[in-house]
Write a protein that holds these residues in place. Structure first.
Motif, PDB file in Angstrom:
ATOM      1  N   UNK B  98       0.836  -1.205   0.000  1.00  0.00           N
ATOM      2  CA  UNK B  98       0.000   0.000   0.000  1.00  0.00           C
ATOM      3  C   UNK B  98       0.870   1.253   0.000  1.00  0.00           C
ATOM      4  N   UNK B 119       7.027  -1.026   5.152  1.00  0.00           N
ATOM      5  CA  UNK B 119       5.814  -0.556   4.476  1.00  0.00           C
ATOM      6  C   UNK B 119       4.566  -1.163   5.068  1.00  0.00           C
ATOM      7  N   UNK B 120       3.454  -0.856   4.447  1.00  0.00           N
ATOM      8  CA  UNK B 120       2.170  -1.436   4.833  1.00  0.00           C
ATOM      9  C   UNK B 120       1.732  -2.367   3.706  1.00  0.00           C
ATOM     10  N   UNK B 132      -1.058  -4.899   7.612  1.00  0.00           N
ATOM     11  CA  UNK B 132      -0.197  -4.436   8.690  1.00  0.00           C
ATOM     12  C   UNK B 132       1.149  -3.989   8.145  1.00  0.00           C
ATOM     13  N   UNK B 133       1.915  -3.393   9.038  1.00  0.00           N
ATOM     14  CA  UNK B 133       3.250  -2.912   8.688  1.00  0.00           C
ATOM     15  C   UNK B 133       4.240  -4.072   8.773  1.00  0.00           C
TER      16      UNK B 133
END
Lengths: 386, 178
Positions: B98, B119-120, B132-133
């Motif tokens: 994302x 990142x996500x 989630x990250x």
């Protein structure tokens, strides 16, 4: 609800480290605001303190620690806190003290000392994370904003140089501010684009500095304000709104919580068309891209349009919609809660025609200030009118 | 009465600047304190199950029947419908980037030479933008992009502890996954 006026403001120097304690800084900012308003401690009915995470100072019960400097001894007193949103939320709390009729005169003080935390205030930020999923990844707060900036840039196809223009504008605007930490009248877009890459796309000069500092604001019922001021500046509307804690479950490109807060404030202020009716704004700019995203959140332009307005010079101090005439956090500094000095005190100084070298030349009548906090989820908005 | 003069406010800037050098060289009176405190958090039913399933090499979500969301990270209640969520659902270990950052800064704001790719990831099988990250690996920084398809790389089973780090990182997904 009663109308609420602003009758005095003050702020200290903003620097990476100041020698004075938080209490002493609170005293210095408060003293200036009292001198401005022409009142004394005995005239204050109530005091509101705004200060961000305790972990910066390493002093829990920070509100308790600061109260003597905030003229609060033996008075009704409360500390409010929603991270970076505090600098606008504290005056909102002050507003409801007076608007409700509970107080006639309320003092709002915001204080932050980030310089006490070693090796860097970022270390204290680690304590704000969810301990289950985010903390085990050894997260740095700048990563998060880098991810948000990247999403914003990618969705709207924004060039880094159009974001860098914000840092240049604000650091130049700060040249006229006596408290400013990073004013720079010669800074260029290339300086920003060539600065160290900290967490791509965030570079060194995209970020505001950590700072020590304090600011203060004196609020008064409009009726009583006439005793102190001929034409009081009034708070026309306030709004606040928070998004879900689950930040990995929403699109980071647009701050919908800021838009919700802005709608609340505009409704209260009777503003139907913010683009036409608002003369200038102080959106929260801890990073340059945040000013752009917050202009959009404040409904001052379309989504993705803020970089274009910036490129066209609309947001310069002498443009059609001056943005961050104070110099913002990027130029004046970022002692989290104490940025009330740029986001709210500046509205007052501009509307009263008292901003000196920073004065917007077009005789502004309505300004909006905004802050942003907690973990990319809190919007706080205030509208002030002459 | 306060007058609306054109002079500049704030009229002065009180406060005394000191440098970190002043502090280090003890040119200023100061005190030092290093807190020694530890915490242990019981994680609650939603995240406990999620992390135990990571130990099994699986990603699990919760479903809300009212808003039809497949929610990850899972929670026992839906914050929008404000009701208990309804059931558990295994989802895939692949997803879409994302957003991301290439970080030259560690958790303590120390500069690092080899960047951390973070990142996500929205997880396949969950609702859009639910994820989630995490870290990325097995790719060059310049390959990483928003919209990229990625797949979890798991720690060996014996090394898993029931933590988000049981996934080492996400790598580029090639050829349609498992």
């Amino acid at each position: 609800m009663r109308k609420v006026a602003v009758i005095g403001a003050g702020m200290t120097l903003f620097r990476r480290i100041l020698q004075e304690t938080g209490k002493e800084l609170s005293f210095l900012a408060t003293k200036m605001a009292m001198e401005d308003a022409g009142i004394e401690k005995k005239d204050l009915d109530m005091v509101i303190m705004g200060s961000a995470p305790d972990a910066f100072d390493g002093i829990h019960l920070k509100g308790e620690n600061l109260l003597d400097g905030a003229a609060a001894a033996n008075k009704p007193y409360v500390r409010v806190f929603n991270g970076g949103g505090t600098g606008v939320f504290a005056p909102i709390a002050g507003w409801w003290h007076v608007a409700s009729g509970v107080a006639d005169v309320a003092l709002v003080v915001c204080e932050e000392k980030m310089g006490s935390c070693f090796p860097h205030p970022q270390t204290a930020f680690r304590h704000i994370w969810d301990p289950f999923l985010d903390r085990p990844l050894n997260t740095n707060l700048v990563w998060l904003f880098a991810m948000e900036m990247n999403r914003y840039m990618t969705v709207h196809n924004i060039k880094k140089e159009d974001i860098a223009r914000v840092a240049v504008k604000n650091k130049r605007n700060a040249v006229g501010h006596p408290c400013a930490q990073l004013p720079d009248e010669n800074i260029t877009i290339d300086d920003v684009l060539n600065s160290e890459v900290v967490a791509w796309p965030v570079q060194r000069l995209d970020i505001s500095p950590p700072s020590d500092g304090a600011s203060a604001l004196i609020l008064c019922s409009e009726e009583k304000a006439k005793k102190y001021v001929e034409d009081p500046i009034t708070i026309a509307g306030v709004g606040w709104n928070i998004d879900s804690t689950m930040w990995t479950n929403r699109d980071l490109y647009f701050p919908r919580y800021v838009a919700n807060a802005a709608k609340m404030a505009y409704k209260m202020a009777g503003i139907d068309n913010p683009r036409k009716e608002i003369d200038f704004a102080e959106p929260y700019d801890p990073f340059d891209y945040k000013e752009l995203q917050h202009m959009e959140g404040l409904l001052l332009c379309d989504k993705g349009e803020a970089p274009i307005l910036t490129r066209e010079g609309v947001t310069q101090r002498d443009g059609n919609l001056p943005i961050c005439p104070s110099g913002g956090l990027l130029g004046v500094g970022n002692p989290i809660a104490a940025t009330m000095g740029q986001k709210v005190c500046e509205l007052y100084w501009q509307l009263a025609g008292k901003a000196g070298k920073r004065q917007i030349p077009t005789d502004p009548q309505i300004g909006v200030g905004q802050a942003w906090g907690d973990i990319m989820q809190m919007g706080t908005v205030i509208v002030m009118k002459r | 009465m306060m007058s609306m003069k054109k002079e500049g406010y704030p009229k002065y800037a009180p406060g005394t600047h000191v440098s970190r050098k002043d502090i280090r060289n003890k040119n200023k009176t100061y005190t030092w304190w290093e807190p020694e405190v530890q915490y242990s958090w019981a994680m609650g039913p939603a995240i406990s199950r999620f992390l135990q399933e990571l130990k099994n090499g699986k990603i699990i979500a919760r479903c809300c029947n009212k808003c039809d969301r497949v929610i990850v990270p899972p929670r026992m209640f839906c914050e929008y419908c404000y009701k208990p969520t309804d059931k558990w659902l295994y989802i895939k270990d692949t997803g879409t980037v994302e957003t991301f950052s290439i970080a030259y800064l560690d958790g303590d704001a120390r500069r690092i030479k080899d960047p951390i790719l973070i990142g996500v990831i929205s997880i396949d099988g969950a609702s859009p933008q639910h994820g989630f990250m995490h870290y990325f690996g097995e790719m060059k920084p310049e390959e990483l992009h928003i919209g990229m398809k990625v797949k979890a790389v798991w720690k060996p089973e014996k090394e898993r502890t029931g933590a988000i780090t049981d996934i080492k990182y996400f790598k580029p997904l090639k050829g349609g996954g498992k």
